[in-house]
Scaffold this motif. Structure first.
Motif, PDB file in Angstrom:
ATOM      1  N   LYS A   8       0.844  -1.195   0.000  1.00  0.00           N
ATOM      2  CA  LYS A   8       0.000   0.000   0.000  1.00  0.00           C
ATOM      3  C   LYS A   8       0.878   1.243   0.000  1.00  0.00           C
ATOM      4  N   SER A  10       1.965   4.799   1.255  1.00  0.00           N
ATOM      5  CA  SER A  10       1.896   5.381   2.594  1.00  0.00           C
ATOM      6  C   SER A  10       0.861   6.485   2.620  1.00  0.00           C
ATOM      7  N   ASN A  11       0.288   6.701   3.798  1.00  0.00           N
ATOM      8  CA  ASN A  11      -0.719   7.740   3.969  1.00  0.00           C
ATOM      9  C   ASN A  11      -0.283   8.644   5.108  1.00  0.00           C
ATOM     10  N   ASN A  14      -2.351   9.712   8.341  1.00  0.00           N
ATOM     11  CA  ASN A  14      -2.723   8.861   9.460  1.00  0.00           C
ATOM     12  C   ASN A  14      -2.293   9.468  10.795  1.00  0.00           C
ATOM     13  N   CYS A 331      -7.633   2.136   1.481  1.00  0.00           N
ATOM     14  CA  CYS A 331      -7.423   1.503   2.776  1.00  0.00           C
ATOM     15  C   CYS A 331      -6.700   2.480   3.694  1.00  0.00           C
ATOM     16  N   GLY A 332      -7.286   2.750   4.850  1.00  0.00           N
ATOM     17  CA  GLY A 332      -6.668   3.660   5.804  1.00  0.00           C
ATOM     18  C   GLY A 332      -7.567   4.820   6.152  1.00  0.00           C
ATOM     19  N   ARG A 333      -6.999   5.798   6.849  1.00  0.00           N
ATOM     20  CA  ARG A 333      -7.749   6.961   7.297  1.00  0.00           C
ATOM     21  C   ARG A 333      -7.957   7.933   6.144  1.00  0.00           C
ATOM     22  N   GLU A 786     -12.069  -1.120   5.547  1.00  0.00           N
ATOM     23  CA  GLU A 786     -10.841  -0.629   4.922  1.00  0.00           C
ATOM     24  C   GLU A 786     -10.705   0.885   5.119  1.00  0.00           C
TER      25      GLU A 786
END
Length: 860
Positions: A8, A10-11, A14, A331-333, A786
């Motif tokens: 994935k 990176s976010n 988060n 997927c993620g915040r 997700e």
């Protein structure tokens, strides 16, 4: 087997926006607990009388979990809406995703995925099925949030619990109050309340209220070839006016009559939404989109898995093609700041398509209660209710893009136009600018007989309810004219069955188009109910409740013709044991069954067997303890519970041939099962005569045990089914089974922490300082678990002066300016000129920003 996600992107969002500020605030709370105690107060924590079981009882004695807010508690916290009420109530989630008309409360994790709400809203015991019902604060005596199934006594639509607004009754002497609240960005709330006697036997109470606020978020949209001009305005503004009247009449001590009338008119702007685009997706991406971003367990690029051979799904059309063009998922915040930054800090909604975008509602709510004491121990009660609601909506439900698909290089089939010169661009309407009109009215009648003996208490009654609902809707995809332009030149539309050439649709043309008849829904419900409670000893009480309920649903539409009818019946029991070894200790256990009515799938062409869907039901098992300590200065209550939830109404897909067209559409079926285990605790402590502390916590551990998605043989497999198969894989039967995930739109952890300090400013005036910290852990957008909101931390401060007649308060709501979205929706984004025009995206509700303000209140 579920496919493994890897690689994935990176976010960075988060990380929380205000971690240092939130930690500092929590530290300040903790430090106050070490203040030296100068003197203890003899103050006793306020006793609250509630009517959650249709009789007056002390909140500490009632054997179920109730959060009750008196008028003073609502004022102290600055609670003016269901949103702020939910923030202050552990175990109660209320995240409005689509403006004030969106009513989807979640009590104890029982969130609504599809269909009607799982918790009921009542005003003085009369159910409110439609409309925001924003009762002015000055008109309220208290609000009760009753947790757990209340179907035995409250009836339909209380699967998870009930919220009951209790209106203020007339005063014995003429009195009243006026309040004015003003804040940033055009926030204004003005209320006036007056009540008193009308002769010796009657009384009145009248409340008038006005509320408004300007748009919270800038909104920008570029002009396009479909006639949309450049837009630069704001969205999220709200405006409402209401009047509440209560009359009482008691010609004798034995006869009491109460009538109320509530009129409300709201005019809200387009609600503030934004769209996180498909380009942000970072998982489950297939095909040529970017095969290196998502891989399976074997490290190879993901591809759409085929269903097992010889299953209905294997015979479905397009089942091996990628869901939503292989655009994947996020997927993620989901970070509000990042999404808005991609669009220059603004939303992107087509608010010029209608002259009056947004929502306009009118409602009239009438109630009449008659009580007659037949003897000192027996009372006959009649409650009559009537509600009328009229709603008009004009909305851009693309959430970003102005109902146009993004321009693309070249044009794909069915246009077969690939120029050799300058690249062409495509813009097209895809049906998400909508207009609707809903007219709803209902009538209810309850009769009950209550007996209060020394050791035995009985209640029995009958209930009747009927409603009529008629709606018409229109969206840009049902307009039979062309809605597509290529390089600014109108062409035929792939969404029009006739593929007719025509001019570009404009707002003026569209508003004159006829609405699509949504048909008429009629519900009739009747039930009988009862309650028995017996004191076996001074400390042991056993009780039972039951209800037999029958609902009949009817639907008819003349064109296209659809007629459907079905009935559902259920027996709803509850058993309670209460043990009170001391006056300040209440231990109880209960088991109850709750239900939510079934309904009808009324889309044209629905197979007869799929028209009705059944009721949902849930068994709730609960243990609780309520206690008072330190001379009634400390209240400590705790409850643990287990919910077994069956027959959840969830969306699946059906295919049918209607006329000469093959169609696929979504319907509701009873295909879900979940379990929820939870703990709720609250502690209120008058530490000293100037310091009060409140702590509330809820753990809601929910798990979806079974959510089955399937497609009939020969159906046109929808993108959602293929997406679910990619994420969760196939069962040997060909179904997709989603399990082991948390219920969406609800938080696992909720925390409320409050400190209030008070003191004397002068002989006739006091001061107060109050700080509230409200925490919600992340909420998932859907059953996949997700995309999620991230945790939400709200800090509110209030400082003021109070006297017998005058209050002045300064306040800050969302002091740290937390920008977490309160609600997400798994959504789609317009793509290009193909027959599969959508990519997966995430819609997000934009949160209320920090607001500073002042409140002045005068009493006489």
């Amino acid at each position: 087997m579920r496919i493994v996600k890897a690689n994935k992107t990176s976010n960075p969002s988060n990380t929380r926006k205000h971690p240092r500020g939130a930690r500092l605030f929590i530290a300040l709370f903790a430090l106050t607990s070490f203040f030296p105690v100068v003197s203890y107060s003899q103050t006793i924590i306020e006793e609250i009388i509630v009517t959650a079981r249709k009789r007056e009882e002390s909140l500490q004695d009632i054997p179920l979990t109730v959060n009750a807010f008196t008028e003073s508690a609502l004022e102290d916290r600055g609670i003016t809406s269901l949103n702020s009420l939910a923030d202050a109530t552990p175990g109660f989630d209320f995240a409005q995703g689509f403006g004030r008309q969106d009513f989807r409360p979640a009590i104890r994790g029982q969130s609504t995925i599809q269909g009607r709400a799982n918790a009921g809203l009542f005003i003085d015991g009369i159910i409110i099925e439609r409309g925001p019902a924003t009762v002015p604060l000055s008109a309220l005596e208290r609000v009760e949030i009753v947790k757990g199934p209340q179907s035995a006594l409250y009836g339909r639509s209380t699967l998870a619990g009930a919220i009951n607004y209790v209106l203020k009754k007339p005063a014995e002497e003429l009195e009243g109050e006026f309040s004015l609240e003003a804040g940033q960005r055009g926030y204004l709330r003005a209320e006036g309340h007056v009540s008193g006697p009308l002769g010796d036997a009657a009384g009145f109470a009248l409340t008038l209220a006005r509320y408004q606020r300007d748009g919270e978020y800038p909104n920008r949209l570029d002009a396009n070839t479909l006639g949309t001009p450049a837009i630069d305005d704001k969205v999220g503004g709200e405006e409402s006016s209401s009047a509440v009247a209560v009359f009482t009449f008691s010609p004798t001590d034995a006869l009491r009559a109460t009538a109320h009338a509530i009129y409300e008119r709201t005019t809200d702007d387009q609600y503030a939404m934004a769209l996180q685009p498909a380009s942000a997706n970072n998982c489950f991406i297939t095909g040529a989109r970017n095969p290196n971003r998502s891989t399976g367990a074997d490290g190879q690029p993901l591809s759409q898995p085929p269903p097992p051979a010889d299953t209905p799904e294997a015979d479905a059309n397009n089942v091996n093609s990628a869901g939503y063009n292989g655009s994947g998922y996020y997927c993620g915040r989901v970070d509000v700041g990042d999404v808005l930054a991609e669009n220059g800090g603004a939303a992107s909604l087509e608010t010029s398509f209608y002259d009056d975008p947004g929502v306009a509602n009118k409602s009239l709510r009438l109630g009449f209660k008659l009580e007659y004491d037949l003897t000192d121990a027996i009372t006959l009660t009649s409650i009559t209710g009537y509600n009328k609601y009229d709603s008009k909506t004009r909305e851009d439900q693309t959430f970003g893009g102005g109902d146009t698909r993004f321009p693309v290089v070249g044009v794909r089939s069915p246009f077969a136009v690939q120029g050799f010169g300058a690249p062409l661009s495509v813009e097209a309407r895809v049906g998400f600018i909508t207009a609707g009109r809903d007219k709803f009215d209902d009538f209810s009648q309850e009769l009950r007989l209550k007996y209060d003996g020394d050791a035995l208490r009985l209640l029995g009654g009958a209930y009747y309810y009927t409603s009529d609902d008629e709606d018409a809707s229109l969206n840009t995809s049902v307009d039979t004219t062309s809605q597509v332009s290529v390089a600014g030149v109108p062409v035929f539309s792939p969404f029009s069955r006739t593929f007719a050439r025509a001019n570009i649709s404009t707002s003026a043309f569209f508003e004159g188009a006829p609405g699509v008849n949504g048909g008429k829904n009629k519900i009739e419900s009747w039930s009988v109910f009862g309650q028995m409670e017996y004191d076996f000893t001074d400390t042991l009480t056993v009780g039972a409740e039951f209800r037999y309920n029958k609902d009949t649903f009817k639907f008819n539409r003349a064109e296209p013709e659809v007629n459907a009818k079905d009935s559902f019946s259920k027996i709803l029991p509850k058993a309670i044991v209460r043990y009170q070894p001391a006056d300040d200790l209440n231990l109880y256990a209960s088991v109850a069954r709750g239900n939510k009515p079934g309904g009808l799938n009324t889309q044209e062409g629905t197979p007869a067997a799929d028209v009705p869907y059944d009721e949902e039901s849930a068994w709730n098992y609960e243990l609780g303890a309520k206690s008072l300590w330190l001379d009634d200065r400390l209240r400590a209550n705790v409850a643990i519970y287990y919910i077994d939830w069956k027959d959840q109404q969830l969306t699946t897909t059906r295919a049918a041939r209607v006329g000469n067209d093959d169609r696929t559409f979504s319907i509701l079926e009873n295909i879900g099962e979940s379990t929820i285990m939870g703990l709720e605790a609250e502690l209120a402590f008058d530490v000293t005569d100037f310091w009060n502390v409140y702590l509330g916590y809820a753990l809601t551990d929910s798990e979806i045990d079974e959510f089955i998605q399937s497609v009939d043989a020969d159906a046109n497999a929808p993108s959602t089914f293929r997406e679910a198969a990619l994420i969760f894989g196939y069962q040997p039967s060909g179904d997709v089974l989603i399990s082991g995930t948390q219920l969406p739109q609800t938080s696992k952890h909720q925390l409320n922490l409050s400190n209030t300090f008070t003191g004397d400013f002068s002989a006739d005036m006091s001061w107060f300082l109050r700080a509230d910290y409200n925490y919600n852990s992340k909420r998932y957008a859907q059953v996949y678990n997700e995309a999620h909101t991230g945790s939400r931390e709200i800090v509110n401060l209030r400082l003021g002066l109070r006297s017998e007649r005058f209050d002045l308060e300064l306040w800050a709501n969302n002091l740290l300016d937390n920008d977490t979205s309160p609600a997400l929706i798994r959504y789609v984004q317009g793509s290009d000129g193909t027959f599969n025009p959508f990519n997966r995206a995430i819609g997000l509700t934009l949160p209320d920003e920090r607001r500073l303000g002042v409140t002045a209140r005068y009493r006489f």
